[in-house]
Design a protein around this motif. Sequence first.
Motif, short mmCIF file in Angstrom:
data_model
loop_
_atom_site.label_atom_id
_atom_site.label_comp_id
_atom_site.label_asym_id
_atom_site.label_seq_id
_atom_site.Cartn_x
_atom_site.Cartn_y
_atom_site.Cartn_z
N SER A 35 0.84 -1.20 0.00
CA SER A 35 0.00 0.00 0.00
C SER A 35 0.87 1.23 0.00
CB SER A 35 -0.88 0.03 1.26
OG SER A 35 -1.72 -1.09 1.28
N TYR A 36 0.33 2.30 -0.55
CA TYR A 36 0.97 3.61 -0.44
C TYR A 36 0.10 4.45 0.49
CZ TYR A 36 3.65 2.27 -4.58
OH TYR A 36 4.47 1.63 -5.46
N GLY A 37 0.71 5.15 1.42
CA GLY A 37 -0.04 5.98 2.35
C GLY A 37 -0.68 5.13 3.45
N ALA A 42 -5.08 5.48 2.18
CA ALA A 42 -4.14 4.48 1.67
C ALA A 42 -4.61 3.94 0.31
CB ALA A 42 -4.03 3.32 2.67
N VAL A 43 -3.62 3.75 -0.59
CA VAL A 43 -3.91 3.12 -1.89
C VAL A 43 -3.34 1.71 -1.84
CG1 VAL A 43 -3.44 3.18 -4.37
CG2 VAL A 43 -3.77 5.32 -3.11
N HIS A 44 -4.22 0.71 -2.02
CA HIS A 44 -3.77 -0.69 -1.99
C HIS A 44 -3.31 -1.07 -3.39
CE1 HIS A 44 -5.15 -0.93 2.08
NE2 HIS A 44 -6.31 -0.44 1.70
N ALA A 45 -2.04 -0.86 -3.67
CA ALA A 45 -1.50 -1.06 -5.02
C ALA A 45 -1.41 -2.54 -5.38
CB ALA A 45 -0.13 -0.40 -5.14
N LEU A 46 -1.11 -3.40 -4.39
CA LEU A 46 -1.07 -4.85 -4.62
C LEU A 46 -1.81 -5.53 -3.47
CD1 LEU A 46 2.66 -5.40 -5.70
CD2 LEU A 46 0.64 -5.30 -7.19
N GLY A 63 -3.11 -4.81 -17.50
CA GLY A 63 -4.24 -4.39 -16.67
C GLY A 63 -4.50 -2.93 -16.91
N PRO A 64 -5.64 -2.43 -16.45
CA PRO A 64 -5.95 -1.02 -16.64
C PRO A 64 -4.90 -0.14 -15.96
CG PRO A 64 -7.86 -2.23 -15.78
CD PRO A 64 -6.69 -3.16 -15.72
N SER A 65 -4.87 1.12 -16.36
CA SER A 65 -3.98 2.08 -15.72
C SER A 65 -4.29 2.12 -14.21
CB SER A 65 -4.22 3.45 -16.36
OG SER A 65 -3.39 4.39 -15.75
N GLY A 66 -3.26 2.09 -13.40
CA GLY A 66 -3.45 2.14 -11.96
C GLY A 66 -3.74 0.78 -11.33
N SER A 67 -3.66 -0.32 -12.13
CA SER A 67 -4.00 -1.65 -11.60
C SER A 67 -2.87 -2.27 -10.79
CB SER A 67 -4.41 -2.58 -12.75
OG SER A 67 -3.37 -2.70 -13.69
N GLY A 68 -1.67 -1.67 -10.85
CA GLY A 68 -0.56 -2.17 -10.03
C GLY A 68 0.55 -2.82 -10.83
N LYS A 69 0.53 -2.68 -12.14
CA LYS A 69 1.55 -3.34 -12.99
C LYS A 69 2.97 -2.91 -12.63
CE LYS A 69 -0.26 -1.67 -16.81
NZ LYS A 69 -1.43 -0.93 -16.31
N SER A 70 3.17 -1.58 -12.58
CA SER A 70 4.53 -1.08 -12.30
C SER A 70 4.95 -1.44 -10.88
CB SER A 70 4.60 0.44 -12.45
OG SER A 70 4.14 0.79 -13.71
N THR A 71 4.01 -1.32 -9.96
CA THR A 71 4.34 -1.65 -8.57
C THR A 71 4.76 -3.12 -8.48
OG1 THR A 71 2.74 -0.02 -7.79
CG2 THR A 71 3.47 -1.68 -6.19
N LEU A 72 4.00 -4.00 -9.16
CA LEU A 72 4.33 -5.42 -9.12
C LEU A 72 5.72 -5.65 -9.72
CD1 LEU A 72 3.58 -8.35 -8.54
CD2 LEU A 72 2.47 -8.46 -10.79
P1 ADP Z 1 -0.03 0.76 -13.25
O1 ADP Z 1 1.40 0.52 -13.51
O2 ADP Z 1 -0.90 -0.44 -13.51
O3 ADP Z 1 -0.57 1.98 -13.94
P2 ADP Z 1 0.87 1.48 -10.60
O4 ADP Z 1 1.56 0.28 -10.06
O5 ADP Z 1 1.71 2.58 -11.12
O6 ADP Z 1 -0.21 1.02 -11.68
O7 ADP Z 1 -0.05 2.10 -9.47
C1 ADP Z 1 -0.98 1.32 -8.69
C2 ADP Z 1 -1.69 2.25 -7.73
O8 ADP Z 1 -0.75 2.74 -6.77
C3 ADP Z 1 -2.28 3.49 -8.40
O9 ADP Z 1 -3.49 3.81 -7.74
C4 ADP Z 1 -1.23 4.56 -8.17
O10 ADP Z 1 -1.82 5.84 -8.14
C5 ADP Z 1 -0.67 4.16 -6.82
N1 ADP Z 1 0.75 4.54 -6.64
C6 ADP Z 1 1.79 4.08 -7.38
N2 ADP Z 1 2.94 4.61 -6.95
C7 ADP Z 1 2.62 5.42 -5.90
C8 ADP Z 1 3.37 6.26 -5.01
N3 ADP Z 1 4.70 6.34 -5.10
N4 ADP Z 1 2.69 6.95 -4.07
C9 ADP Z 1 1.35 6.85 -3.95
N5 ADP Z 1 0.58 6.08 -4.75
C10 ADP Z 1 1.20 5.37 -5.71
#
Ligand code: ADP
Length: 263
Positions: A35-37, A42-46, A63-72
């Motif tokens: 999670s972020y925050g 809090a945003v539950h990214a994964l 996955g859609p934008s914001g689905s957590g791809k980059s975070t994963l």
């Molecule tokens: P994707 O790559 O699928 O677009 P991300 O992994 O970038 O998705 O983001 C997943 C969620 O986490 C989104 O809601 C994004 O706004 C949030 N998020 C990603 N990075 C951060 C960060 N550094 N701080 C706060 N929220 C973040």
Amino acid sequence: MTPSTNVPTTLPESLPVSALPATTAAVAARGVSKSYGRGETAVHALRDVSLEFGKERFTAIMGPSGSGKSTLMHCLAGLDSVDAGQLWIGGTAITDLPDAALTRLRRERVGFVFQAFNLVPTLTAEQNITLPVALAGGTVDTAWLRQISASLGLADRLSHRPHELSGGQQQRVAVARALLTRPDVIFGDEPTGNLDSATGAEVLSLLRCSCREMGQSIIMVTHDPVAASYADRVVLLKDGALVGELEQSTPDAILGALAKLGA
Ligand code: ADP
């Protein structure tokens, strides 16, 4: 380069035997959450993501934008920490590795290909390809370098600087740089995002060849169904959770699966 034998490979004692990674996986995630925050914002990214990425397989994460791809991808590559769960690269548990060991493991056993080619402009193609090995004080396997350069069509471009190369050639240099250490896995982050479709197709074909012919494992994040169709497998994320997967798919089938997710 031979993987280091000094990197700790211990698993937490509390981990049940059923949660041990399959030894065949190039990369594995079990119950990963991030999670972020905090609190209400809090945003539950994964959310509790469990996935295994097979050796010698080319997997796309979509996955859609914001689905957590980059975070994963960042968590799988050991570039970012997780709040819960376990991750393995080539059978090594990375979640609790000390920073220095993790940095070393990334350097020796993980390759990256980014959207921006990230080449050093003052160095030749060959110097760019061998730079990570040189920085790590390693020895370049010159026979392997020649083989990679030939199969990527770079043999006659090795003395050129990046500005003397096309975008596709620059990305092929980045692919060669990633392949040189024979890493357990190469992560691609929108690797064709800066290329026109014909050049992108060429780079994707080369990535697929490196899986099939060199036994390289690849995990690629992309939003492009055509790019993902080059992969053996597509895993789908929505709202930070794994929601499906496709094998050997076409761009239309991938587009259809994404549409169902509301992408
Ligand atoms: P994707 O790559 O699928 O677009 P991300 O992994 O970038 O998705 O983001 C997943 C969620 O986490 C989104 O809601 C994004 O706004 C949030 N998020 C990603 N990075 C951060 C960060 N550094 N701080 C706060 N929220 C973040």
